[in-house]
Design an enzyme around this catalytic site. Sequence first.
Site, mmCIF file in Angstrom:
data_model
loop_
_atom_site.group_PDB
_atom_site.id
_atom_site.type_symbol
_atom_site.label_atom_id
_atom_site.label_comp_id
_atom_site.label_asym_id
_atom_site.label_seq_id
_atom_site.Cartn_x
_atom_site.Cartn_y
_atom_site.Cartn_z
ATOM 1 C CG ASP A 150 -2.007 1.060 1.190
ATOM 2 O OD1 ASP A 150 -2.253 1.607 0.099
ATOM 3 O OD2 ASP A 150 -2.579 1.367 2.247
ATOM 4 C CB CYS A 183 -17.962 5.706 8.278
ATOM 5 S SG CYS A 183 -17.847 6.216 6.561
#
Length: 707
Positions: A318, A618
Site C-alpha cells: 500500500d 466510517c
Amino acid sequence: MRTVHLGTLAAAGALLLATVPAIGVSGGDSGGGEGSGAEWTSPHGAADEASYSRLAQITPANVRKLGLAWSLDLPDEVALEATPLAVDGTLYFSGGYAEVYAVDAVTGKLRWKFDPKTWERRPDRFTFGANRGVAYEDGRIFVAEMDGRVDALDARTGKLLWSADSIPNEPRYQFNNSTGAPRTMNGKVIIGGAGADAGGRGFVTAFDARTGKQLWRFFTVPGSPEDNKGDAALEAAARTWNGEYWKSGTGGTVWNGMTFDAEADRIYIGVGNAGPYDPERRSPGGGDNLYTSSIVALDASTGKYVWHYQENPRDAWDYKATPNIVMARLTIDGKPRKVLMHAPTNGFFYVLDRETGKLVNTPGKTTFINWASGIDFATGRPIENPDIRYENGRTEIWPGTIGGHNFQAMSYSPQTGLVYIPIHQVGALFSRNLADQTDDAVNIMGLVVKPLVKQPGDGKATLVAWNPVTQQEAWKVTHDTVWNGGTLATAGGLVFQGTAMGRFNAYDARSGKELWHFDAGLGIIAAPMSYSIKGKQYVSILVGWGGTSAAMSSVLDVGWKYGAQTRRLLTFALGGKARLPKEPGRDMQVYALDDPELAISEADVAAGKQLSLACMSCHGAGFRGAGAPGPDLRESGIALKLDTFAQMLREGRMEKGMPQFKWLSDDQIRQLHAYLRARAREVLGLRQAAAPATDAPAAKLERPVTY
Ligand code: HEC
C-alpha cells in the site's frame, strides 16, 4: 456583497502584492521554490506546491502576540482536510462532502456556500466525506465531488458554471471516487481519483477550465491488450504486468499530489499504491507493475507520457506516491538543479531531476524503515530486505499503511533550505493467513492488514525538518500521537502545524523550538496557509478531526467523539483577541450499551465481522469508533435493537454521511447486529449469551471497501 471591485480577480491579487510593501515579502527565484505571496492561489500555496508563504510580518520575535482574529463555525462538517485558498479578499475551501465555502478573509463572514448534494444524485457512489480542497483560475473555483464530477463555480457568486464527469462511465470504475483537490494549469483543470485499495484503475483527466470540455485522459496503469493497442506508454507499462490484471485489478489512483511546471508545460502526478495489495493476486509471477507508486511526468498540453520514476516496483504494502510533490531549485554538488522533492508513504526522501526523472542524490530515511536498506543511486531502485513480501505468509513492515508521510502537506522554505515533513510512525502486519484477522485487522481483497505498535516510537509522530541537499534530518519535534496536520513554512522564519491532540503550534524554522501554540479544541489534520490584506498577515487553518483514520482506529482513537466538538475555520493575526467557546475535552471512555435479553450466535458474530468491513471506513475497524467520520456504534441507541438498526441501514441518513445499504439481506443485517452487540459486550466485560447457531449462509461481501 463585495464592496470593492478591482478588475479581474487575478489582477487584484497582483495589485495587492504591489501596493503593500510594508508586509515584508521576501523575494524568491522563479521556476519553482518561489512560494506564495499575499494570496494563496492553489492548494499548496503556489504552483510549486511548497506550502511556503513569502509573508514575513509574523516572526519568531513577535509570534507570541499571534491571536485569533476570527473563527467560523462549520456545523455541517466532520473531517476537514482542505487548505483554504485566498484570492481577492476571499477564502475558498471545501468541506468533507465537496461543499464549497467562500468566506470574507478579513471578517470571517460567509459569502456563499455551494452544496453539490452528491448523495442525492449518486447514492451508489456515496462514501465517507473527505475532500482536500479547491483550485482557482481566472475567476473560477474548481472542486471535485466524491462521485468524480468536477464543478466549476463563479468565484464571486458560487454559481455553477459547468459540471463534468471525470470518471469513465463503465462498471469497472464503479469504486473510483474523487477526494483530492483539482489543479489548474494554464486554462486547464486536472483531477484524478481514488479507489486503488479496491483494485480501481488510476487515471487523471484534464478539462478546459472555461467550458468543461474533456481535453485528455492519462491512464496510470494499462488496460486490456485491446485497450493498450497503439498507446506507447500503456504498451510499455503492460510489459510489466502478468496475468489478466485488467480483470483482477490494478490500482494506481492519483488522489492527491499533482504539480504543474509552467516553464516545462508539464504536470507531475503522484500515482497511488497497487491494488489488490498482494502482487500475486494482481500480477502473478512478477513484474514491476508500472506506473503504480510512481511519479509520472506528463505533457500538460497533450497528456502524453514524458518520464516516470517508480518508488516502489511491484508494490506489496500500500505504498503510494500521492503526497505533495514540491518543485524547487537546489544546488547539488555545486550545480544548480531544477528538482522535485518527494516524501512518499514508504519513508524515503527523494530528490528528482525535473527534466529526466532521475535521482539527483541518494534518498535518505525520514523515519524507521525496514522494507529496504536503501535506494541504489545508479539504478534508482530500492534495495529490498529479505522476507518483506510475505513470502512466508506474513510480514511486519515499517512504515505501515498510513505511511511515513501521507496527504498532510510537507512544506519547503527556500530561506532555510529545509523541508518540513509531518511524519507518522506505525507499522503494519500483512498476512495471507486469514486466521490473523483479529478485531483490529481488516481483510482487504484477501490480505489481512493490521496496524502494529511495537517498535520504539510507534504510535507517535514527528515534525521532521529535512535537508534535501545532504539528505539528513536537521531537527525534529516529537508529537504525542500520529495523524497530525500538514505544515506551513513562512519567510518570517516560522513553521506552523496542527496536531491530532488539538493544538495549533508555531516553531522556529531554523531550530524547531516551539514558540507559540493555540488550543483549537479539536484534532487537526489539515494544513495551514497564510495571506495578507491591507498590510496585515493572517494564518488560517481548518479544524476537523477525521480522514481515513477510522480504519486505523485501534491506533488513532484519541477521544474526539463523533459530533462532540464544533468544526471551524480559525484565522489568526498579530494582536488577535477573539476567543473560542469552550469545547468538550477528549474522552477515551466507551459508553457501550447492552441489551441483556439478546441472544447472539457465534456463527452470526463471525459472519458479521466480515460484513463489518463495509462499515469500517466510517465506524472504525471492528466497530471501534475513532470519532470520525461516523459515531461509535457501540454507544448507539439506534444500534441496540435489531429493528431500528435495520431501518437505519435500509434508509441511511445520507445528508449526514450515513449511506443506504440496500444490498444487505435480512440475514446479513442480523449478522452485523450480532457482531456489533458482541463488540459492545466486550467493552462491558460481558460474556456473550449463548444461542443456537443459525444455519444462515456465510456472508459474502458484495462491495469492496474504499478508503
Ligand atoms: C460513509 C460512511 C459510513 C459508512 C460506510 C457507514 N456509516 Fe453508519 N453512519 C455514518 C455517519 C456519518 C453516521 C451518523 C449520522 C448522523 O450524524 O446522524 C452513521 C450512523 C449510523 C447509525 C446510527 C447511529 C446513531 O445512533 O445515530 C448506525 C446504526 C449505523 N450508522 C450503522 C452502520 C453500519 C452497520 C454500517 C456498515 C454496514 C455503516 N453504518 C456504514 C457513516 C457511515
